[in-house]
Design a protein around this motif. Structure first.
Motif, PDB file in Angstrom:
ATOM      1  N   LEU A 128      41.141 -34.630 -53.020  1.00 33.88           N
ATOM      2  CA  LEU A 128      41.100 -33.200 -53.317  1.00 33.88           C
ATOM      3  C   LEU A 128      40.375 -32.920 -54.631  1.00 33.88           C
ATOM      4  N   LEU A 129      40.560 -33.778 -55.605  1.00 37.07           N
ATOM      5  CA  LEU A 129      39.879 -33.619 -56.886  1.00 37.07           C
ATOM      6  C   LEU A 129      38.366 -33.743 -56.717  1.00 37.07           C
ATOM      7  N   ILE A 130      37.930 -34.732 -55.949  1.00 36.98           N
ATOM      8  CA  ILE A 130      36.497 -34.906 -55.724  1.00 36.98           C
ATOM      9  C   ILE A 130      35.930 -33.728 -54.941  1.00 36.98           C
ATOM     10  N   ALA A 131      36.668 -33.264 -53.931  1.00 39.29           N
ATOM     11  CA  ALA A 131      36.202 -32.115 -53.155  1.00 39.29           C
ATOM     12  C   ALA A 131      36.086 -30.877 -54.035  1.00 39.29           C
ATOM     13  N   ARG A 132      37.049 -30.672 -54.917  1.00 40.80           N
ATOM     14  CA  ARG A 132      37.014 -29.513 -55.811  1.00 40.80           C
ATOM     15  C   ARG A 132      35.823 -29.593 -56.757  1.00 40.80           C
ATOM     16  N   LEU A 133      35.571 -30.762 -57.308  1.00 40.04           N
ATOM     17  CA  LEU A 133      34.444 -30.912 -58.225  1.00 40.04           C
ATOM     18  C   LEU A 133      33.110 -30.718 -57.508  1.00 40.04           C
ATOM     19  N   ARG A 134      33.004 -31.213 -56.275  1.00 38.07           N
ATOM     20  CA  ARG A 134      31.752 -31.031 -55.531  1.00 38.07           C
ATOM     21  C   ARG A 134      31.533 -29.566 -55.179  1.00 38.07           C
ATOM     22  N   LEU A 135      32.585 -28.863 -54.778  1.00 41.59           N
ATOM     23  CA  LEU A 135      32.435 -27.449 -54.456  1.00 41.59           C
ATOM     24  C   LEU A 135      32.090 -26.630 -55.696  1.00 41.59           C
ATOM     25  N   ARG A 136      32.694 -26.981 -56.813  1.00 41.49           N
ATOM     26  CA  ARG A 136      32.397 -26.271 -58.056  1.00 41.49           C
ATOM     27  C   ARG A 136      30.960 -26.524 -58.487  1.00 41.49           C
ATOM     28  N   ALA A 137      30.484 -27.752 -58.343  1.00 39.48           N
ATOM     29  CA  ALA A 137      29.102 -28.069 -58.709  1.00 39.48           C
ATOM     30  C   ALA A 137      28.132 -27.354 -57.775  1.00 39.48           C
ATOM     31  N   ARG A 138      28.471 -27.286 -56.489  1.00 38.89           N
ATOM     32  CA  ARG A 138      27.587 -26.615 -55.530  1.00 38.89           C
ATOM     33  C   ARG A 138      27.520 -25.120 -55.824  1.00 38.89           C
ATOM     34  N   SER A 139      28.660 -24.494 -56.142  1.00 42.97           N
ATOM     35  CA  SER A 139      28.638 -23.055 -56.406  1.00 42.97           C
ATOM     36  C   SER A 139      27.912 -22.735 -57.712  1.00 42.97           C
ATOM     37  N   SER A 140      28.066 -23.579 -58.728  1.00 42.90           N
ATOM     38  CA  SER A 140      27.355 -23.319 -59.982  1.00 42.90           C
ATOM     39  C   SER A 140      25.858 -23.549 -59.809  1.00 42.90           C
ATOM     40  N   ALA A 141      25.479 -24.501 -58.969  1.00 38.01           N
ATOM     41  CA  ALA A 141      24.056 -24.740 -58.721  1.00 38.01           C
ATOM     42  C   ALA A 141      23.447 -23.572 -57.958  1.00 38.01           C
ATOM     43  N   SER A 142      24.173 -23.007 -57.006  1.00 38.38           N
ATOM     44  CA  SER A 142      23.628 -21.878 -56.244  1.00 38.38           C
ATOM     45  C   SER A 142      23.556 -20.628 -57.120  1.00 38.38           C
ATOM     46  N   ARG A 143      24.520 -20.462 -58.044  1.00 41.25           N
ATOM     47  CA  ARG A 143      24.444 -19.320 -58.968  1.00 41.25           C
ATOM     48  C   ARG A 143      23.264 -19.468 -59.911  1.00 41.25           C
ATOM     49  N   ALA A 144      22.991 -20.670 -60.361  1.00 43.41           N
ATOM     50  CA  ALA A 144      21.854 -20.902 -61.253  1.00 43.41           C
ATOM     51  C   ALA A 144      20.544 -20.665 -60.511  1.00 43.41           C
ATOM     52  N   ARG A 145      20.497 -21.071 -59.241  1.00 37.90           N
ATOM     53  CA  ARG A 145      19.298 -20.848 -58.440  1.00 37.90           C
ATOM     54  C   ARG A 145      19.088 -19.360 -58.204  1.00 37.90           C
TER      55      ARG A 145
END
Length: 71
Positions: free
Chosen positions: A41-58
């Protein structure tokens, strides 16, 4: 006095030792499962957070040129 008898007896002679060992194995397996679920769950949360921050930056990098000059 009864706990002292347990110290003097061989582990095979104590009546509940096999049950206690079985419970210890089950508890160890349960703790391992708990740790695996936690890290998953920790890894899934970190991956989702990284994906959402990357899409916001894009999205922030792409600005509409046609509306950029309007007041």
């Amino acid at each position: 006095m009864l706990p002292m008898v347990g110290l003097a007896a061989a582990p095979e002679m104590i009546p509940g030792i096999s049950v206690a060992r079985g419970l210890q194995v089950v508890a160890g397996a349960g703790f391992l499962l708990y740790c695996l679920v936690f890290f998953g769950l920790l890894i899934a949360r970190l991956r989702l957070r990284a994906r959402s921050s990357a899409s916001r930056a894009r999205d922030a990098d792409t600005t509409d040129v046609a509306t950029a000059d309007r007041p």
